[in-house]
Enzyme design. Structure first.
Site, short mmCIF file in Angstrom:
data_model
loop_
_atom_site.label_atom_id
_atom_site.label_comp_id
_atom_site.label_asym_id
_atom_site.label_seq_id
_atom_site.Cartn_x
_atom_site.Cartn_y
_atom_site.Cartn_z
N ASP A 97 0.77 -1.06 0.01
CA ASP A 97 0.03 0.07 -0.08
C ASP A 97 0.82 1.27 0.09
O ASP A 97 0.36 2.31 0.32
CB ASP A 97 -0.92 0.02 1.33
CG ASP A 97 -2.19 -0.82 1.19
OD1 ASP A 97 -2.21 -1.60 0.17
OD2 ASP A 97 -2.92 -1.00 2.08
N ASP A 245 -6.64 -8.17 14.26
CA ASP A 245 -6.09 -9.52 14.52
C ASP A 245 -6.88 -9.91 15.84
O ASP A 245 -7.29 -11.08 15.83
CB ASP A 245 -4.62 -9.36 14.71
CG ASP A 245 -4.13 -8.26 15.52
OD1 ASP A 245 -4.83 -7.61 16.21
OD2 ASP A 245 -2.85 -8.04 15.48
#
Length: 508
Positions: A97, A245
């Site tokens: 990114d 996560d």
């Protein structure tokens, strides 16, 4: 007024002081529980239920989420390309990114590896929607692996990582396998050594205790493998928290997926070497855990899960509230100390000391155990414990801000932790994307001054209160260390930027 009894103001301050101590003791008692569970289950290491035939290994997609990682991206890509696994069963995705020259570095590295027959692709997003979670989800759209391994930019998996972990997925109920973090630059500075101890406590004690005792634990965003089916069934990657996560981990376990922690499988990584980076990382973790608590804790508590899992989830997801309690305690402690100077030593011995030990001594036991289990020497560990406690106190203002933001639902972008590819004595200020400290350092200096005044007051005017000095000194040292380190790193950062700017002007 002190000599004649307590006023209502005094009682309010003392009530708040003991309330903070009691709540900190509540969270401190959890560390004792973790150490007890660790000792109880330490020999119960997981073994694969079966082993895949070498010709029938599951296909694995390795995802490498990157954003402006010019100093470490090539090192990571080369390490992952060296992983020993059949190429027809392997797929590597560089999920890039970046908005700087990281993209060019990745493209060249990927092209060279593809020419050598490595099954690797480079996926560059211009739109960073969802940040890391968005990049992982984007990669899954084209991923072909039954299993998905993830490594952050600063990790260096060993070549046998997959062969040591993949067989645990022979059991179809296993949804995720997490490895332990090791530290490439543990001995770089006092700051990195203290961080290493903090992380060792989380991985060695907490993860082992939770996993082996049948409680939920979490994927740590890197150095782990997911079963693709578990990700999909849990609802995929969400970016409504800063700890995607942790969020996915609890959603998957609520669906019945089993997780496994491999304590003896360590993946080296790089610790933040400057205070600004550490604060940024800690802020994201603390805020994300409270966001996850807001999102999932009601569902967990209403579920038919056993009480021990619900209680552990509450401790786990709300643990960072202890930083906010610590800040309030820091404000009240000097005042409470002065108010209570006329009391006899026996009141402190039988009232304050047990509560304070419940809140703080558990930290020593917790981290001492983790270091001894990793084979660290007694003297080495003993010397580091004060620094670990001081760092935890000093970082409390930074993390309290994150906790408040997480509780009230304040949204903020995902801020990456800078990685410099520094493992020895090289100065991190030779790297160019440095971020100066913020105004929070001024408040840290103010807290250090607050405790300094309290110490002088006790020494000069109330020698009977010398019993309180060790606690006052510890808090003073913690806030002063973090404030001073932040200031020094900011000065070095600004100086390095100026030198780089002048060099660029001369070259031009």
């Amino acid at each position: 007024m002190v000599d004649q009894g307590y006023s209502w103001i005094h009682l309010a301050i003392l009530g708040g002081y003991f309330l903070m101590l009691g709540l900190l003791a509540f969270y401190g008692s959890h560390r004792y529980l973790m150490v007890y569970l660790y000792k109880k289950y330490v020999g119960n290491d997981p073994e694969p239920a079966g082993f895949f035939d070498p010709s029938d290994l599951p296909k694995v997609t390795i995802q490498l989420p990157l954003f402006n990682e010019r100093y470490v991206c090539e090192r990571l890509i080369e390490a992952v390309a060296a992983i020993e696994y059949p190429h027809d069963k392997l797929e590597i995705q560089v999920l890039d990114d970046s908005t700087d020259d990281t993209t060019d570095i990745c493209r060249k590295a990927v092209a060279l590896l593809r020419a050598r027959g490595i099954p690797i692709t480079h996926i560059h997003r211009v739109d960073r929607t969802g940040y890391k979670a968005g990049a992982l989800a984007e990669g899954l759209k084209t991923a072909t692996g039954e299993l998905v391994a993830i490594f952050d930019a600063d990790f260096l998996p060993e070549p046998d990582f997959l062969l040591k972990s993949v067989h645990h997925f022979w059991d179809p109920k296993v949804g995720m396998v997490q490895a332990r973090w090791a530290h490439l630059n543990r001995d770089y500075s006092l700051l990195t050594r203290a961080q290493a101890v903090l992380l060792d406590g989380h991985f060695v004690i907490e993860h082992t205790a939770r996993n082996r005792s049948g409680r939920f634990f979490n994927f740590n965003g890197t150095a782990g493998i997911w079963r693709r089916e578990a990700i999909d069934e849990a609802g995929g990657w969400d970016h409504d928290t800063l700890t995607e996560d942790l969020d996915l981990s609890y959603r998957a376990q609520l669906k019945g997926w089993r997780f496994i922690f491999l304590r003896d499988l360590a993946v080296p990584s790089e610790l933040p070497v400057d205070m600004s980076a550490l604060k940024s990382q800690q802020h994201r973790w603390a805020k994300g855990s409270l966001q996850t608590a807001r999102k999932l804790l009601p569902t967990i508590l209403r579920s038919p899960l056993p009480f021990k899992i619900k209680l552990e989830a509450f401790y786990h997801l709300t643990a960072n509230i202890a930083y906010l309690l610590l800040v309030v305690l820091a404000l009240l402690m000097p005042i409470a100390t002065v108010i209570r100077l006329h009391e006899g030593w026996w009141i402190t011995l039988f009232v304050d000391l047990p509560i304070f030990l419940g809140a703080t001594f558990s930290i020593c036991v917790f981290y001492w155990t983790s270091q001894r289990e990793l084979g660290r020497g007694r003297l080495e560990t003993l010397k580091l414990l004060p620094a670990v406690m001081a760092l935890g106190i000093g970082i409390s203002l930074n993390n309290s801000k994150a906790v408040i933001e997480g509780i009230i639902g304040h949204q903020s972008p995902f801020v990456r932790t800078p990685k410099y590819n520094i493992t020895s004595g090289e100065a991190w200020t030779t790297r160019v994307y440095l971020k100066p400290g913020n105004l929070l350092s001024l408040l840290e200096f103010a807290f250090a001054a607050w405790f300094t005044l309290s110490i002088f007051f006790v020494i000069l005017f109330e020698p009977g209160g010398l019993f309180s000095l060790p606690f006052l000194l510890l808090f003073q040292a913690g806030f002063l260390y973090v404030a001073m380190t932040s200031l020094m790193h900011t000065i070095k950062s600004l100086r390095a930027r100026r030198i780089l700017r002048l060099s660029a002007e001369l070259e031009a």
